[in-house]
Scaffold this motif. Structure first.
Motif: not given
Ligand code: RET
Length: 237
Positions: A23-52
């Motif tokens: 989760t922390l790694y994906f949060v780090g990778r997602g920082r600085g991503v500005r495009d809303a459509k691209m952010q979707e991938f980061y948000i979804i993937t962060i939730f996957i590992t956080a829920i787990a």
């Protein structure tokens, strides 16, 4: 509501730590991503590992575990697996669907099949006779096979209309999903839930932990590895 957790807690703690680091790694990778459509991938993937991570923590600390009587035998059941999978498997499919550019109907079909699979799998886990457990396992596995069929058919066809690099990333992730997801019903039936007593709880817990880390953190690392591929995935062609 806590139950004593046996030596398999080792694997549950490794799972908790692994999902947290992911989760922390994906949060780090997602920082600085500005495009809303691209952010979707980061948000979804962060939730996957956080829920787990929280579900693994619940299992490791004895909250996410209960006992189910099958005949006169008491099975240790880690129910938090199912609350984890109920939310994270649809999110994994959503990641794949966004990558392939799937339409609403395909996404709804995939997620519907997935919830059906986890729901009937949970019934299998709580059923009180070996025969009904196996029957529900069969129903759940049937849903998994149909789901994978949609993944290989409709979704792969969609991905082929994307750029070559997106199509290739989709192919890699799809193959990862096919191999890993097929192993879950195998571990379940060989493990304590299957009641055949082939794989003891200790090793079953280890196997699910390795599968979960690969299917979530491994999947996320491959998906979020290249920003330029994701950029091309969200750019209309
Ligand atoms: C169960 C038991 C009944 C039969 C089937 C199952 C399938 C489970 C799957 C789980 C996938 C989990 C993932 C977790 C995330 O990391 C419920 C074990 C078919 C496919 C990918």
């Amino acid at each position: 509501m806590t139950t004593a957790v046996g030596p398999e807690s080792l694997w549950l703690w490794i799972g908790t730590i692994g999902m947290t680091l992911g989760t922390l790694y994906f949060v780090g990778r997602g920082r600085g991503v500005r495009d809303a459509k691209m952010q979707e991938f980061y948000i979804i993937t962060i939730f996957i590992t956080a829920i787990a991570a929280v579900n693994y923590f619940a299992m490791a600390t004895g909250f996410g575990v209960t006992e189910v009587m099958v005949g006169d035998e008491a099975l240790t059941i880690y129910w938090a697996r199912y609350t984890d999978w109920l939310f994270t498997t649809p999110l994994l499919l959503l990641d794949l669907s966004l990558l392939a550019g799937a339409n609403r109907n395909t996404i709804a079909t995939l997620i519907g099949l997935d919830v059906f699979m986890i729901g009937t799998g949970a019934i299998a886990t709580f059923a009180s006779t070996p025969a009904t457990r196996i029957a529900w396992w069969g129903i759940s596995t049937g849903a998994l096979l149909v789901l994978l069929y949609v993944l290989v058919g409709t979704l792969s066809e969609k991905a082929r209309s994307k750029s070559a690099e997106v199509a290739s990333l989709f192919g890699t992730l799809r193959n990862l999903v096919i191999v890993l997801w097929l192993l879950y019903p195998v571990v379940w039936i060989l493990g304590t839930e299957g009641t055949f007593g082939i794989l003891p709880l200790y090793w079953e817990t280890a196997a699910f932990m390795v599968l979960d880390l690969s299917a979530k953190v491994g999947f996320g690392v491959v998906l979020l590895r290249s920003r330029s591929v994701l950029e091309s995935a969200v750019t209309p062609t």
